[in-house]
Design a protein around this motif. Sequence first.
Motif, PDB file in Angstrom:
ATOM      1  N   ASP A  29      -6.393  12.381   1.577  1.00  0.00           N
ATOM      2  CA  ASP A  29      -7.731  11.805   1.360  1.00  0.00           C
ATOM      3  C   ASP A  29      -7.786  11.031   0.051  1.00  0.00           C
ATOM      4  OD1 ASP A  29      -8.610  12.858   3.721  1.00  0.00           O
ATOM      5  OD2 ASP A  29      -9.760  14.500   2.830  1.00  0.00           O
ATOM      6  N   GLN A  85      -5.899   7.768   0.475  1.00  0.00           N
ATOM      7  CA  GLN A  85      -6.676   6.829   1.289  1.00  0.00           C
ATOM      8  C   GLN A  85      -7.818   6.208   0.493  1.00  0.00           C
ATOM      9  OE1 GLN A  85      -7.594   7.520   5.501  1.00  0.00           O
ATOM     10  NE2 GLN A  85      -9.761   7.387   4.986  1.00  0.00           N
ATOM     11  N   GLU A  86      -8.498   7.036  -0.287  1.00  0.00           N
ATOM     12  CA  GLU A  86      -9.636   6.527  -1.056  1.00  0.00           C
ATOM     13  C   GLU A  86      -9.172   5.562  -2.146  1.00  0.00           C
ATOM     14  OE1 GLU A  86     -13.606   8.177  -3.377  1.00  0.00           O
ATOM     15  OE2 GLU A  86     -12.376   9.527  -2.173  1.00  0.00           O
ATOM     16  N   TYR A 140       0.833  -1.202   0.000  1.00  0.00           N
ATOM     17  CA  TYR A 140       0.000   0.000   0.000  1.00  0.00           C
ATOM     18  C   TYR A 140       0.876   1.264   0.000  1.00  0.00           C
ATOM     19  CZ  TYR A 140      -4.003  -2.961   1.306  1.00  0.00           C
ATOM     20  OH  TYR A 140      -4.988  -3.906   1.333  1.00  0.00           O
ATOM     21  N   ALA A 155       0.905   4.551  -2.377  1.00  0.00           N
ATOM     22  CA  ALA A 155       0.862   5.925  -1.866  1.00  0.00           C
ATOM     23  C   ALA A 155       1.975   6.772  -2.489  1.00  0.00           C
ATOM     24  CB  ALA A 155       0.990   5.926  -0.345  1.00  0.00           C
ATOM     25  N   VAL A 162       1.469   4.891   5.710  1.00  0.00           N
ATOM     26  CA  VAL A 162       0.157   4.270   5.570  1.00  0.00           C
ATOM     27  C   VAL A 162       0.043   3.187   6.640  1.00  0.00           C
ATOM     28  CG1 VAL A 162      -0.061   4.681   3.092  1.00  0.00           C
ATOM     29  CG2 VAL A 162       0.929   2.536   3.884  1.00  0.00           C
ATOM     30  N   PHE A 201      -7.672   2.343   0.256  1.00  0.00           N
ATOM     31  CA  PHE A 201      -8.544   1.694   1.239  1.00  0.00           C
ATOM     32  C   PHE A 201     -10.026   1.895   0.969  1.00  0.00           C
ATOM     33  CE2 PHE A 201      -4.629   3.006   3.528  1.00  0.00           C
ATOM     34  CZ  PHE A 201      -4.143   1.745   3.816  1.00  0.00           C
ATOM     35  N   GLY A 207      -8.091   2.035   7.087  1.00  0.00           N
ATOM     36  CA  GLY A 207      -6.773   2.436   6.605  1.00  0.00           C
ATOM     37  C   GLY A 207      -6.565   3.929   6.772  1.00  0.00           C
ATOM     38  N   THR A 208      -5.336   4.332   7.036  1.00  0.00           N
ATOM     39  CA  THR A 208      -5.013   5.743   7.254  1.00  0.00           C
ATOM     40  C   THR A 208      -3.741   6.124   6.512  1.00  0.00           C
ATOM     41  OG1 THR A 208      -3.898   5.113   9.319  1.00  0.00           O
ATOM     42  CG2 THR A 208      -6.162   5.938   9.494  1.00  0.00           C
ATOM     43  N   VAL A 209      -3.628   7.423   6.223  1.00  0.00           N
ATOM     44  CA  VAL A 209      -2.482   7.974   5.489  1.00  0.00           C
ATOM     45  C   VAL A 209      -2.038   9.254   6.193  1.00  0.00           C
ATOM     46  CG1 VAL A 209      -1.645   8.836   3.266  1.00  0.00           C
ATOM     47  CG2 VAL A 209      -3.412   7.055   3.329  1.00  0.00           C
ATOM     48  N   THR A 237      -3.213  14.398   7.584  1.00  0.00           N
ATOM     49  CA  THR A 237      -3.487  13.021   7.986  1.00  0.00           C
ATOM     50  C   THR A 237      -4.963  12.690   7.874  1.00  0.00           C
ATOM     51  OG1 THR A 237      -3.187  11.407   9.773  1.00  0.00           O
ATOM     52  CG2 THR A 237      -3.800  13.637  10.423  1.00  0.00           C
ATOM     53  N   THR A 238      -5.231  11.394   7.728  1.00  0.00           N
ATOM     54  CA  THR A 238      -6.603  10.899   7.816  1.00  0.00           C
ATOM     55  C   THR A 238      -6.846  10.184   9.139  1.00  0.00           C
ATOM     56  OG1 THR A 238      -6.067   8.780   6.751  1.00  0.00           O
ATOM     57  CG2 THR A 238      -6.697  10.597   5.303  1.00  0.00           C
TER      58      THR A 238
END
Length: 314
Positions: free
Chosen positions: A199, A202-203, A58, A62, A291, A206, A217-219, A230-231
């Motif tokens: 965002d 992430q989309e 992942y 990114a 990530v 995840f 999931g976060t970035v 950040t998410t």
Amino acid sequence: MQAQQKLSNRKIHVPLRFRIFAGFALIIFFLGAIILFYGRYFIAQNIIGRAQREVTRYLKAAWSEYHHELDRLGLVADFLSRLHAVRISGSSQKVKDIKERYKLDYILIDALAPGEYSRGVITETKLLTSDQLAHISPELASKAVIADRATPMARSTHLGELRDALVMEASVPMGDQSGQVKNLLRVGKMLNRNFDLVDRIQEIIFEKKKFNGKPTGTVTVFLGDRRIATTVLTDTGERAIGTLLSQSVSEKVYGEGVSWNDRAFVVNDWYLTAYEPIRSRNGKVIGILYVGILERPFLQIRQRMFFNLGIILL
């Protein structure tokens, strides 16, 4: 007396079928223990290990989107240098319109000494100090300010505020009306509070999956130890900007300049994570791209499989 002696010398007779049953039970017990031990090990390695390997992949996705953003910025810079040279230098309103159209935070034209710059478009991630930001725009300098938030397991306990910024910048030589290259056009996007980028990443990776109402999931983009975009969400549902990097990750990425691919505590929960340094053009580590996915869903799957294995063995 003789009766007691005869009784003590008499051997206890164990039925054959009981001995056969006890032997099979012992064999089954030891085989079951071995299967349970290796089964648990295999399940743990398969569930958590596979998830961790996925996170590492992942992160590559990114980076791909991150570099695409830099490439898009380079195309904008090249386009503006060819078609808008006169209008950029002659109209503040035109500059404002161009910034809004291409979602730029700044457009600068620097004078060049003869022979100082002759290459094409260059894209890079840069660290701009608060003074440099203020020179570009007081509004931009104000937007860059991020207050620190106390964060469990972080290296730093001294809270302050961040005034510097990470920026994506593209620069290209720009000719005047006579075609002579006398200026350098610089266009940039600030990463502080740039939620569009994280965002979008992430989309793409995840989608919009959640676990108990929390994004799976976060970035994050870090400047130093601080989250600047950040998410990741706090317990109150806010973006966790200003929260700090965990000490173990900071020592690895900033201290040794290498990536981290392991579980880590992120703001308020455990995640399976991947962190890699963001470097300036001269190779200095100035930030981190991260990530991660929540560990809890995979722990639940692991526990469920452990339980099912135990039932089967029983």
